[in-house]
Design a protein around this motif. Structure first.
Motif, short mmCIF file in Angstrom:
data_model
loop_
_atom_site.label_atom_id
_atom_site.label_comp_id
_atom_site.label_asym_id
_atom_site.label_seq_id
_atom_site.Cartn_x
_atom_site.Cartn_y
_atom_site.Cartn_z
N UNK A 37 148.67 -22.08 32.60
CA UNK A 37 148.80 -23.07 33.67
C UNK A 37 147.48 -23.12 34.42
N UNK A 38 147.04 -24.30 34.77
CA UNK A 38 145.80 -24.44 35.54
C UNK A 38 145.91 -25.63 36.48
N UNK A 39 145.20 -25.54 37.59
CA UNK A 39 145.19 -26.61 38.58
C UNK A 39 144.54 -26.13 39.86
N UNK A 40 144.61 -26.95 40.89
CA UNK A 40 143.91 -26.63 42.13
C UNK A 40 144.86 -26.64 43.33
N UNK A 41 144.62 -25.68 44.26
CA UNK A 41 145.27 -25.66 45.57
C UNK A 41 146.79 -25.81 45.49
#
Length: 359
Positions: free
Chosen positions: A140-144
């Motif tokens: 899983x990856x992403x921001x904030x």
């Protein structure tokens, strides 16, 4: 004919499909909710009356009706499951087209991401209300991320990279968010790739936050904040694995907010603190009840604390620090004995003995 046989079953199946549409009976047997249990019982009564008017035993008709109603009601309580397929136009968690049974939720439809899938999230709140387990080498990856009212589990060798701040229980009061890290799962909270800001893990803010780690590793660029003056409680429970952060902060002094080592924990917590010794801070947290053992007040003497220079200061229970191997050299015969004081075997590929005096 006063008995229940295949003909009665076929009759009832046809009547069920006639009332609710072709394939409804098969869907019911597969656990796909069609009518409510109440509606099904009403339908059973209707079919029973119809059956009786055809001069078939009321007892037989009742048996079939009740059996089917119980079959469906039992299947409707079975927890549903949705699996990530990545068949949508993107790999986002919040896209229903990427799941085989609708979006996962925290209300009876948990989701699984099988090994081999790389998932993402585009919105800060895309993980809200989700119950998802990543397995194998999925990621899983992403921001904030701001996760409220959900359960996120990383097992196997799965991983999560969040750039920016990661908050569990950030925005919604009277809810909780839980992060589970097991096996060799990894969670990395890094500064924003776009501007270098952030990199903090917040466990509880407005809502409550929980981290349960029994293995793997959690690495945080900045501090781990547990609890908050906004009202949320936070609890980080460590039974195994490693945790590394720049420092710890405790804002909410409620008894339920703590960094807790389970009894017998083999987990290790390291504070980098810019390379400065963090021993005194750890000791203060223990005395103040912010670092606990088994959910109870602990003593500084319960822990082993080691300062390792730029690598940081590490704290853990004695079980997490195995005794070093012991080397004994007989200077008369040259015989060498290497002893392991622990019960766990140690694999050795190579060793070298050096003497400053050459003997």
């Amino acid at each position: 004919d006063s008995d229940v046989d295949r003909d009665d079953f076929v009759f009832y199946k046809e009547a069920y499909d006639a009332a609710l549409g072709d394939g409804a009976f098969a869907a019911m047997l597969q656990g796909v909710p069609e009518p409510s249990c109440l509606a099904l019982l009403l339908l059973s009564g209707i079919v029973l009356s119809w059956h009786c008017r055809k001069f078939v035993s009321a007892q037989a008709g009742m048996t079939i009706a009740i059996m089917t109603a119980l079959l469906w009601c039992g299947s409707s309580t079975t927890q549903a499951q949705t699996t990530f397929t990545d068949l949508g136009a993107d790999s986002e968690i919040d896209n229903a087209a990427n799941w085989d049974n609708g979006l996962p939720d925290n209300a009876g439809n948990p989701g699984t991401v099988p090994t081999g899938f790389a998932t993402t999230y585009g919105g800060n709140n895309d993980l809200d209300g989700k119950n998802i387990t990543w397995e194998g080498d999925s990621s899983l990856s992403g921001a904030n991320a701001r996760a409220d009212d959900g359960i996120l589990t990383f097992k196997g060798a799965s991983s999560w990279i969040n750039d920016g701040n990661l908050f569990l229980g950030r925005d919604t009061a009277d809810t909780s968010a839980t992060l589970n890290v097991v096996d060799s799962g990894t969670v990395n909270v890094i500064p924003r790739l776009t501007n270098g800001n952030g990199g903090r893990l917040g466990v509880g803010r407005v809502g409550d936050g929980f981290v349960n780690q029994s293995g793997g590793s959690v690495s945080v660029a900045l501090d781990i904040g547990i609890g908050a003056t906004n009202g949320g409680d936070g609890l980080y429970t460590l039974s195994g694995g490693t945790v590394t952060a720049e420092s710890l902060t405790f804002e909410n002094v409620a008894a339920t907010s703590a960094f807790d080592f389970t009894v017998g924990s083999t987990g290790l917590l390291t504070a980098r603190n810019g390379g400065d010794d963090y021993t005194a801070d750890f000791e203060t947290f223990i005395i103040d009840g912010d670092i606990t053992v088994g959910g109870a007040q602990a003593q500084v003497s319960d822990f082993v604390i080691k300062y390792g220079g730029v690598a940081g200061t590490t704290i853990g229970l004695p079980d997490a620090f195995p005794e070093p191997l012991t080397l004994m050299v007989n200077t008369s015969t040259g015989a060498v004995t290497l002893s392991n004081p622990e019960s766990t075997p140690v694999a050795i590929d190579y060793y070298e003995i050096r003497s400053a005096e050459g003997d």
